[in-house]
Design an enzyme around this catalytic site. Structure first.
Site, PDB file in Angstrom:
ATOM      1  CG  ASN A  67     -28.375  65.114  -3.586  1.00  0.00           C
ATOM      2  OD1 ASN A  67     -28.041  66.281  -3.770  1.00  0.00           O
ATOM      3  ND2 ASN A  67     -28.046  64.155  -4.421  1.00  0.00           N
TER       4      ASN A  67
ATOM      5  CB  CYS B  59     -26.856  60.277  -8.628  1.00  0.00           C
ATOM      6  SG  CYS B  59     -27.699  60.712  -7.129  1.00  0.00           S
TER       7      CYS B  59
ATOM      8  CB  THR C  14     -55.503  64.334 -15.832  1.00  0.00           C
ATOM      9  OG1 THR C  14     -56.136  64.549 -17.090  1.00  0.00           O
ATOM     10  CG2 THR C  14     -56.536  64.000 -14.775  1.00  0.00           C
TER      11      THR C  14
ATOM     12  CD  GLN D 226     -32.248  64.335  -0.241  1.00  0.00           C
ATOM     13  OE1 GLN D 226     -32.406  63.920   0.901  1.00  0.00           O
ATOM     14  NE2 GLN D 226     -32.252  63.527  -1.292  1.00  0.00           N
TER      15      GLN D 226
ATOM     16  N   GLY E 285     -39.288  66.165  -8.095  1.00  0.00           N
ATOM     17  CA  GLY E 285     -38.195  67.122  -8.020  1.00  0.00           C
ATOM     18  C   GLY E 285     -37.524  67.393  -9.361  1.00  0.00           C
TER      19      GLY E 285
ATOM     20  CG  HIS F 142     -39.495  60.051  -3.932  1.00  0.00           C
ATOM     21  ND1 HIS F 142     -38.341  59.309  -3.844  1.00  0.00           N
ATOM     22  CD2 HIS F 142     -39.252  61.013  -4.840  1.00  0.00           C
ATOM     23  CE1 HIS F 142     -37.446  59.822  -4.678  1.00  0.00           C
ATOM     24  NE2 HIS F 142     -37.977  60.857  -5.294  1.00  0.00           N
TER      25      HIS F 142
HETATM   26  C1  LIG Z   1     -31.839  67.325  -4.073  1.00  0.00           C
HETATM   27  C2  LIG Z   1     -32.694  66.574  -5.035  1.00  0.00           C
HETATM   28  N1  LIG Z   1     -33.269  67.224  -6.053  1.00  0.00           N
HETATM   29  C3  LIG Z   1     -34.046  66.609  -6.939  1.00  0.00           C
HETATM   30  C4  LIG Z   1     -34.293  65.257  -6.851  1.00  0.00           C
HETATM   31  C5  LIG Z   1     -35.143  64.595  -7.874  1.00  0.00           C
HETATM   32  O1  LIG Z   1     -36.410  64.326  -7.370  1.00  0.00           O
HETATM   33  P1  LIG Z   1     -37.397  63.266  -8.035  1.00  0.00           P
HETATM   34  O2  LIG Z   1     -36.823  61.922  -7.753  1.00  0.00           O
HETATM   35  O3  LIG Z   1     -38.706  63.506  -7.329  1.00  0.00           O
HETATM   36  O4  LIG Z   1     -37.476  63.580  -9.483  1.00  0.00           O
HETATM   37  C6  LIG Z   1     -33.725  64.534  -5.802  1.00  0.00           C
HETATM   38  C7  LIG Z   1     -33.950  63.079  -5.661  1.00  0.00           C
HETATM   39  O5  LIG Z   1     -33.116  62.266  -5.955  1.00  0.00           O
HETATM   40  C8  LIG Z   1     -32.893  65.196  -4.870  1.00  0.00           C
HETATM   41  O6  LIG Z   1     -32.294  64.560  -3.874  1.00  0.00           O
END
Ligand SMILES: Cc1ncc(COP(=O)(O)O)c(C=O)c1O
Length: 386
Positions: A156, A326, A242, A184, A73, A206
Protein backbone atom coordinates in the site's frame (compact mmCIF):
# COMPACT_ATOMS: atom_id res chain seq x y z
CA UNK A 1 -7.92 24.54 -12.27
CA UNK A 2 -6.56 25.11 -8.75
CA UNK A 3 -10.11 25.28 -7.35
CA UNK A 4 -10.87 21.76 -8.56
CA UNK A 5 -9.72 18.95 -6.29
CA UNK A 6 -7.17 16.62 -7.82
CA UNK A 7 -7.39 13.45 -5.83
CA UNK A 8 -4.11 11.55 -5.83
CA UNK A 9 -4.78 9.53 -2.68
CA UNK A 10 -6.56 6.53 -4.18
CA UNK A 11 -4.52 4.03 -2.18
CA UNK A 12 -6.36 5.38 0.88
CA UNK A 13 -9.77 5.12 -0.70
CA UNK A 14 -11.54 5.75 -4.00
CA UNK A 15 -14.62 7.46 -5.30
CA UNK A 16 -17.57 5.09 -5.69
CA UNK A 17 -18.29 4.32 -9.36
CA UNK A 18 -21.69 5.61 -10.55
CA UNK A 19 -22.60 2.11 -11.77
CA UNK A 20 -21.85 0.72 -8.31
CA UNK A 21 -24.02 3.32 -6.63
CA UNK A 22 -26.88 2.58 -9.03
CA UNK A 23 -26.63 -1.15 -8.36
CA UNK A 24 -26.65 -0.62 -4.59
CA UNK A 25 -29.57 1.83 -4.38
CA UNK A 26 -32.53 -0.61 -4.63
CA UNK A 27 -31.12 -2.68 -1.76
CA UNK A 28 -31.64 0.24 0.63
CA UNK A 29 -35.25 0.85 -0.43
CA UNK A 30 -37.38 -1.74 -2.25
CA UNK A 31 -35.09 -4.74 -1.81
CA UNK A 32 -34.21 -4.26 1.85
CA UNK A 33 -34.72 -7.87 2.98
CA UNK A 34 -32.66 -9.89 5.41
CA UNK A 35 -30.93 -12.68 3.48
CA UNK A 36 -31.84 -15.14 6.27
CA UNK A 37 -35.60 -14.50 5.99
CA UNK A 38 -37.63 -17.13 4.21
CA UNK A 39 -40.20 -14.82 2.59
CA UNK A 40 -39.95 -13.30 -0.88
CA UNK A 41 -38.11 -10.12 0.17
CA UNK A 42 -35.62 -12.20 2.12
CA UNK A 43 -35.14 -14.59 -0.79
CA UNK A 44 -34.47 -11.66 -3.07
CA UNK A 45 -31.68 -10.48 -0.75
CA UNK A 46 -30.27 -14.01 -0.51
CA UNK A 47 -30.19 -14.25 -4.30
CA UNK A 48 -28.28 -10.97 -4.54
CA UNK A 49 -25.88 -12.19 -1.85
CA UNK A 50 -25.14 -15.44 -3.65
CA UNK A 51 -24.83 -13.78 -7.05
CA UNK A 52 -22.28 -11.36 -5.56
CA UNK A 53 -20.38 -14.25 -4.01
CA UNK A 54 -20.18 -15.91 -7.42
CA UNK A 55 -18.84 -12.75 -9.07
CA UNK A 56 -16.10 -12.30 -6.48
CA UNK A 57 -15.18 -15.99 -6.46
CA UNK A 58 -14.90 -16.02 -10.26
CA UNK A 59 -12.61 -12.98 -10.23
CA UNK A 60 -10.01 -14.90 -8.18
CA UNK A 61 -10.68 -18.38 -9.62
CA UNK A 62 -12.24 -19.66 -6.39
CA UNK A 63 -15.50 -21.46 -5.68
CA UNK A 64 -18.36 -19.34 -4.33
CA UNK A 65 -18.54 -21.31 -1.06
CA UNK A 66 -14.94 -20.29 -0.37
CA UNK A 67 -15.87 -16.59 -0.08
CA UNK A 68 -16.81 -15.14 3.35
CA UNK A 69 -18.07 -11.56 3.36
CA UNK A 70 -16.53 -9.26 5.95
CA UNK A 71 -16.56 -5.59 6.88
CA UNK A 72 -13.34 -4.98 4.94
CA UNK A 73 -9.63 -5.60 4.81
CA UNK A 74 -8.93 -5.09 8.49
CA UNK A 75 -11.50 -7.67 9.51
CA UNK A 76 -10.37 -10.07 6.78
CA UNK A 77 -6.76 -9.98 7.97
CA UNK A 78 -7.82 -10.35 11.62
CA UNK A 79 -10.14 -13.24 10.81
CA UNK A 80 -7.52 -15.05 8.76
CA UNK A 81 -4.67 -14.84 11.25
CA UNK A 82 -6.51 -14.93 14.56
CA UNK A 83 -8.89 -17.54 13.16
CA UNK A 84 -6.06 -19.86 12.17
CA UNK A 85 -4.08 -19.34 15.37
CA UNK A 86 -7.11 -19.87 17.63
CA UNK A 87 -8.16 -22.96 15.72
CA UNK A 88 -4.70 -24.49 16.24
CA UNK A 89 -4.78 -23.50 19.91
CA UNK A 90 -8.23 -25.06 20.44
CA UNK A 91 -7.39 -28.20 18.48
CA UNK A 92 -4.08 -28.49 20.37
CA UNK A 93 -2.10 -29.09 17.21
CA UNK A 94 1.06 -27.78 18.84
CA UNK A 95 1.45 -25.26 16.03
CA UNK A 96 1.87 -21.62 17.02
CA UNK A 97 4.21 -20.05 14.46
CA UNK A 98 3.29 -17.39 11.88
CA UNK A 99 5.66 -16.01 9.27
CA UNK A 100 5.04 -12.54 7.90
CA UNK A 101 7.04 -9.57 6.62
CA UNK A 102 8.11 -6.17 7.89
CA UNK A 103 6.10 -4.37 5.20
CA UNK A 104 2.59 -5.59 6.00
CA UNK A 105 -0.38 -3.34 6.61
CA UNK A 106 -0.99 -2.55 10.28
CA UNK A 107 -4.04 -4.83 10.27
CA UNK A 108 -1.63 -7.76 9.84
CA UNK A 109 1.23 -6.45 11.97
CA UNK A 110 -0.90 -5.41 14.94
CA UNK A 111 -2.85 -8.67 14.76
CA UNK A 112 0.47 -10.54 14.93
CA UNK A 113 1.66 -8.43 17.85
CA UNK A 114 -1.57 -9.17 19.70
CA UNK A 115 -1.26 -12.88 18.97
CA UNK A 116 2.23 -12.84 20.50
CA UNK A 117 0.53 -12.09 23.83
CA UNK A 118 -1.44 -15.32 23.41
CA UNK A 119 1.72 -17.32 22.84
CA UNK A 120 2.19 -17.02 19.09
CA UNK A 121 5.72 -16.97 17.73
CA UNK A 122 5.97 -14.55 14.85
CA UNK A 123 8.78 -14.21 12.32
CA UNK A 124 8.88 -10.78 10.67
CA UNK A 125 10.94 -11.23 7.50
CA UNK A 126 13.10 -8.54 5.92
CA UNK A 127 12.58 -7.37 2.35
CA UNK A 128 15.10 -6.08 -0.19
CA UNK A 129 15.53 -2.40 -1.08
CA UNK A 130 12.62 -2.48 -3.53
CA UNK A 131 10.36 -4.24 -1.06
CA UNK A 132 10.55 -7.79 -2.42
CA UNK A 133 10.51 -10.79 -0.16
CA UNK A 134 12.92 -13.61 -0.95
CA UNK A 135 10.98 -16.92 -1.07
CA UNK A 136 14.14 -18.67 0.16
CA UNK A 137 13.90 -16.65 3.40
CA UNK A 138 10.37 -17.97 3.81
CA UNK A 139 11.51 -21.53 3.26
CA UNK A 140 14.31 -21.13 5.82
CA UNK A 141 11.89 -19.70 8.42
CA UNK A 142 9.38 -22.57 8.20
CA UNK A 143 9.40 -25.00 11.15
CA UNK A 144 7.17 -27.92 12.13
CA UNK A 145 5.21 -25.40 14.23
CA UNK A 146 4.43 -23.04 11.36
CA UNK A 147 0.72 -22.49 10.71
CA UNK A 148 0.72 -19.87 7.99
CA UNK A 149 2.82 -17.51 5.92
CA UNK A 150 1.17 -14.12 5.43
CA UNK A 151 2.55 -11.82 2.72
CA UNK A 152 1.00 -8.65 1.33
CA UNK A 153 0.40 -8.88 -2.43
CA UNK A 154 0.63 -5.23 -3.56
CA UNK A 155 2.18 -2.95 -0.99
CA UNK A 156 0.00 0.00 0.00
CA UNK A 157 2.91 2.42 0.42
CA UNK A 158 5.52 1.57 -2.21
CA UNK A 159 3.48 -0.51 -4.65
CA UNK A 160 5.73 -3.59 -4.75
CA UNK A 161 3.88 -6.60 -6.17
CA UNK A 162 5.18 -9.85 -4.72
CA UNK A 163 5.53 -13.01 -6.77
CA UNK A 164 2.70 -14.93 -5.11
CA UNK A 165 3.18 -18.03 -7.23
CA UNK A 166 6.73 -18.54 -6.01
CA UNK A 167 5.72 -17.98 -2.40
CA UNK A 168 2.67 -20.23 -2.80
CA UNK A 169 4.82 -23.02 -4.15
CA UNK A 170 7.21 -22.78 -1.20
CA UNK A 171 4.26 -22.97 1.20
CA UNK A 172 2.58 -25.94 -0.54
CA UNK A 173 5.85 -27.84 -0.74
CA UNK A 174 6.42 -27.32 2.98
CA UNK A 175 2.77 -28.01 3.91
CA UNK A 176 2.08 -24.65 5.52
CA UNK A 177 -0.82 -22.36 4.67
CA UNK A 178 -0.41 -19.23 2.59
CA UNK A 179 -2.41 -16.06 3.26
CA UNK A 180 -2.15 -12.88 1.24
CA UNK A 181 -3.52 -9.41 1.89
CA UNK A 182 -4.65 -8.44 -1.60
CA UNK A 183 -6.56 -5.26 -0.73
CA UNK A 184 -4.38 -3.03 -2.91
CA UNK A 185 -3.84 -5.46 -5.77
CA UNK A 186 -7.30 -6.91 -6.29
CA UNK A 187 -8.44 -6.23 -9.90
CA UNK A 188 -5.17 -4.37 -10.58
CA UNK A 189 -2.97 -7.38 -11.22
CA UNK A 190 -3.48 -11.12 -11.49
CA UNK A 191 -4.90 -12.83 -8.44
CA UNK A 192 -5.63 -16.51 -9.11
CA UNK A 193 -5.87 -18.58 -5.98
CA UNK A 194 -5.36 -21.87 -7.79
CA UNK A 195 -2.45 -20.83 -9.98
CA UNK A 196 -0.75 -18.93 -7.16
CA UNK A 197 -1.50 -21.64 -4.57
CA UNK A 198 -3.17 -19.28 -2.14
CA UNK A 199 -5.08 -20.69 0.83
CA UNK A 200 -6.54 -17.47 2.22
CA UNK A 201 -6.84 -14.02 0.63
CA UNK A 202 -8.12 -10.75 2.04
CA UNK A 203 -10.06 -8.44 -0.28
CA UNK A 204 -11.96 -5.19 0.15
CA UNK A 205 -14.17 -2.93 -1.94
CA UNK A 206 -13.27 0.66 -1.20
CA UNK A 207 -9.91 0.60 -2.99
CA UNK A 208 -11.65 -0.35 -6.24
CA UNK A 209 -14.46 2.21 -6.44
CA UNK A 210 -16.78 0.15 -4.28
CA UNK A 211 -18.28 1.14 -0.93
CA UNK A 212 -16.36 1.33 2.34
CA UNK A 213 -16.98 -1.20 5.11
CA UNK A 214 -17.21 -4.34 3.01
CA UNK A 215 -14.74 -6.98 1.91
CA UNK A 216 -14.24 -10.70 1.67
CA UNK A 217 -11.96 -13.41 2.93
CA UNK A 218 -11.25 -16.29 0.59
CA UNK A 219 -10.73 -19.48 2.58
CA UNK A 220 -9.84 -22.56 0.58
CA UNK A 221 -12.27 -25.44 1.04
CA UNK A 222 -11.30 -27.63 3.99
CA UNK A 223 -9.24 -25.07 5.92
CA UNK A 224 -10.45 -24.69 9.47
CA UNK A 225 -10.52 -21.39 11.32
CA UNK A 226 -12.17 -20.26 14.54
CA UNK A 227 -14.66 -17.43 14.03
CA UNK A 228 -14.18 -14.12 15.84
CA UNK A 229 -17.86 -13.10 15.87
CA UNK A 230 -20.29 -15.63 17.31
CA UNK A 231 -24.00 -15.30 16.72
CA UNK A 232 -26.58 -16.52 14.24
CA UNK A 233 -24.11 -18.54 12.20
CA UNK A 234 -24.07 -16.49 9.01
CA UNK A 235 -21.40 -17.03 6.38
CA UNK A 236 -20.87 -20.73 7.14
CA UNK A 237 -20.71 -19.89 10.88
CA UNK A 238 -17.45 -18.01 10.26
CA UNK A 239 -18.81 -14.48 10.42
CA UNK A 240 -22.12 -14.04 12.20
CA UNK A 241 -24.13 -10.89 11.61
CA UNK A 242 -26.79 -9.88 9.09
CA UNK A 243 -25.07 -9.51 5.74
CA UNK A 244 -24.68 -5.96 4.42
CA UNK A 245 -26.44 -6.64 1.14
CA UNK A 246 -26.23 -3.16 -0.45
CA UNK A 247 -22.48 -3.02 0.22
CA UNK A 248 -21.92 -6.61 -0.93
CA UNK A 249 -23.85 -5.95 -4.15
CA UNK A 250 -21.78 -2.79 -4.66
CA UNK A 251 -18.55 -4.70 -4.05
CA UNK A 252 -19.47 -7.26 -6.70
CA UNK A 253 -20.42 -4.52 -9.18
CA UNK A 254 -17.09 -2.77 -8.60
CA UNK A 255 -15.32 -6.03 -9.45
CA UNK A 256 -17.53 -6.60 -12.48
CA UNK A 257 -16.88 -3.18 -14.02
CA UNK A 258 -13.11 -3.20 -13.51
CA UNK A 259 -11.21 -3.64 -16.76
CA UNK A 260 -7.72 -4.31 -18.15
CA UNK A 261 -7.92 -1.07 -20.20
CA UNK A 262 -8.08 0.92 -16.97
CA UNK A 263 -4.93 -0.78 -15.72
CA UNK A 264 -3.07 0.08 -18.92
CA UNK A 265 -4.21 3.69 -18.67
CA UNK A 266 -3.09 3.95 -15.04
CA UNK A 267 0.28 2.35 -15.82
CA UNK A 268 0.94 4.97 -18.49
CA UNK A 269 0.04 7.85 -16.20
CA UNK A 270 2.00 6.31 -13.32
CA UNK A 271 5.11 6.11 -15.51
CA UNK A 272 4.65 9.68 -16.69
CA UNK A 273 4.47 10.77 -13.04
CA UNK A 274 7.58 8.80 -12.12
CA UNK A 275 9.57 10.17 -15.05
CA UNK A 276 8.45 13.72 -14.35
CA UNK A 277 9.27 13.47 -10.65
CA UNK A 278 12.70 11.97 -11.28
CA UNK A 279 13.59 15.03 -13.36
CA UNK A 280 13.45 17.12 -10.16
CA UNK A 281 16.94 17.14 -8.62
CA UNK A 282 17.59 14.85 -5.67
CA UNK A 283 14.37 12.86 -5.97
CA UNK A 284 14.45 9.08 -5.54
CA UNK A 285 11.81 6.49 -6.28
CA UNK A 286 10.73 4.18 -3.46
CA UNK A 287 9.71 0.72 -4.59
CA UNK A 288 10.41 -0.94 -7.95
CA UNK A 289 9.97 0.31 -11.54
CA UNK A 290 8.59 -3.05 -12.67
CA UNK A 291 6.22 -5.30 -10.68
CA UNK A 292 4.64 -2.17 -9.26
CA UNK A 293 0.94 -1.43 -8.66
CA UNK A 294 -0.46 0.48 -11.64
CA UNK A 295 -1.72 3.31 -9.44
CA UNK A 296 1.22 3.81 -7.06
CA UNK A 297 4.07 6.32 -7.04
CA UNK A 298 6.21 6.94 -3.97
CA UNK A 299 9.20 9.26 -3.95
CA UNK A 300 11.58 10.81 -1.44
CA UNK A 301 12.52 14.46 -1.86
CA UNK A 302 15.47 14.32 0.51
CA UNK A 303 15.86 17.10 3.03
CA UNK A 304 12.35 18.43 2.81
CA UNK A 305 9.43 17.10 4.76
CA UNK A 306 6.79 15.09 2.92
CA UNK A 307 4.19 16.60 5.26
CA UNK A 308 5.21 20.11 4.20
CA UNK A 309 5.04 19.16 0.51
CA UNK A 310 1.63 17.59 1.01
CA UNK A 311 0.16 20.62 2.73
CA UNK A 312 1.58 23.02 0.16
CA UNK A 313 0.19 20.85 -2.64
CA UNK A 314 -3.20 21.25 -1.06
CA UNK A 315 -2.98 24.95 -1.80
CA UNK A 316 -2.88 23.86 -5.45
CA UNK A 317 -5.96 21.69 -4.88
CA UNK A 318 -3.98 18.43 -4.90
CA UNK A 319 -4.52 15.65 -2.34
CA UNK A 320 -1.64 13.23 -1.76
CA UNK A 321 -0.39 11.40 1.27
CA UNK A 322 2.91 10.92 3.03
CA UNK A 323 4.59 7.57 3.48
CA UNK A 324 3.57 7.72 7.08
CA UNK A 325 -0.10 8.41 6.29
CA UNK A 326 -1.40 5.52 8.36
CA UNK A 327 0.57 6.75 11.32
CA UNK A 328 0.11 10.45 10.79
CA UNK A 329 -1.10 10.90 14.35
CA UNK A 330 2.16 9.63 15.77
CA UNK A 331 4.51 11.23 13.20
CA UNK A 332 6.48 8.01 13.32
CA UNK A 333 8.47 7.21 10.17
CA UNK A 334 6.81 4.61 7.95
CA UNK A 335 7.74 1.02 8.88
CA UNK A 336 7.68 0.12 5.18
CA UNK A 337 10.15 2.81 4.16
CA UNK A 338 12.39 1.88 7.09
CA UNK A 339 12.21 -1.77 6.02
CA UNK A 340 13.54 -0.93 2.54
CA UNK A 341 16.48 0.84 4.14
CA UNK A 342 15.49 4.51 4.26
CA UNK A 343 16.69 6.63 7.18
CA UNK A 344 14.01 8.32 9.28
CA UNK A 345 14.90 11.59 7.55
CA UNK A 346 14.50 10.10 4.06
CA UNK A 347 11.31 8.34 5.06
CA UNK A 348 9.83 11.56 6.35
CA UNK A 349 10.67 13.32 3.09
CA UNK A 350 8.50 10.95 1.09
CA UNK A 351 5.23 11.41 -0.69
CA UNK A 352 2.76 8.83 -2.01
CA UNK A 353 0.86 9.74 -5.14
CA UNK A 354 -1.85 7.22 -5.94
CA UNK A 355 -4.00 7.61 -9.01
CA UNK A 356 -7.22 5.94 -10.18
CA UNK A 357 -9.10 5.07 -13.35
CA UNK A 358 -10.52 8.59 -13.24
CA UNK A 359 -7.11 10.31 -13.31
CA UNK A 360 -6.48 12.33 -16.49
CA UNK A 361 -3.29 13.31 -18.28
CA UNK A 362 -4.18 16.96 -17.70
CA UNK A 363 -4.21 16.33 -13.95
CA UNK A 364 -0.82 14.62 -14.14
CA UNK A 365 0.65 17.57 -16.07
CA UNK A 366 -0.79 20.03 -13.58
CA UNK A 367 0.58 17.99 -10.69
CA UNK A 368 4.07 17.86 -12.17
CA UNK A 369 4.10 21.61 -12.70
CA UNK A 370 2.83 22.28 -9.18
CA UNK A 371 5.20 19.90 -7.42
CA UNK A 372 8.24 21.50 -9.06
CA UNK A 373 7.18 24.88 -7.72
CA UNK A 374 6.49 23.46 -4.25
CA UNK A 375 9.83 21.66 -4.03
CA UNK A 376 11.74 24.70 -5.24
CA UNK A 377 10.02 26.89 -2.67
CA UNK A 378 10.58 24.46 0.21
CA UNK A 379 14.19 23.77 -0.70
CA UNK A 380 14.87 27.51 -0.75
CA UNK A 381 13.85 27.76 2.91
CA UNK A 382 15.09 24.36 4.13
CA UNK A 383 18.15 24.57 6.38
CA UNK A 384 19.04 20.99 5.36
CA UNK A 385 18.85 21.46 1.60
CA UNK A 386 21.80 23.77 1.07
C1 LIG B 1 -2.97 -3.46 2.14
C2 LIG B 1 -4.16 -3.12 2.98
N1 LIG B 1 -4.66 -4.04 3.81
C3 LIG B 1 -5.72 -3.79 4.58
C4 LIG B 1 -6.35 -2.57 4.55
C5 LIG B 1 -7.51 -2.32 5.45
O1 LIG B 1 -8.70 -2.36 4.73
P1 LIG B 1 -10.05 -1.72 5.28
O2 LIG B 1 -9.88 -0.24 5.22
O3 LIG B 1 -11.10 -2.22 4.32
O4 LIG B 1 -10.26 -2.23 6.66
C6 LIG B 1 -5.87 -1.58 3.69
C7 LIG B 1 -6.50 -0.24 3.63
O5 LIG B 1 -6.01 0.73 4.14
C8 LIG B 1 -4.74 -1.85 2.89
O6 LIG B 1 -4.21 -0.94 2.08
Amino acid sequence: MSKKIIYFDNASTTQVDERVLKEMAPYFKEKYGNASSKHAIGREAKEALEKSREIIAKAINANPQEIIFTSGGTEGNNLALKGLFLYNMEAKTGKNHIITTKIEHDSVLNTCRWLEKLGAKITYLDVDKEGFINPKDIERAITEKTIVVSVIHGNNEIGTIQNLKEIGEVCRRNKVLFHTDACQSFTKTELDVKKQKIDLATLNAHKIHGPKGVGALYIKEGIKITPLAHGGGHEKKLRSGTENIPAIVGFAKAVEVSSPEEIKKMEKLRDKLIEGLLKIPDVTLNGPRKERLCNNVNVSFNNIEGEAIGSMLEEFGICTSTGSACKSNTLEASHVLKAIGLSALQANSSLRISISKYTTEKEVDYFLKSISKVVEKLRAISPLAN
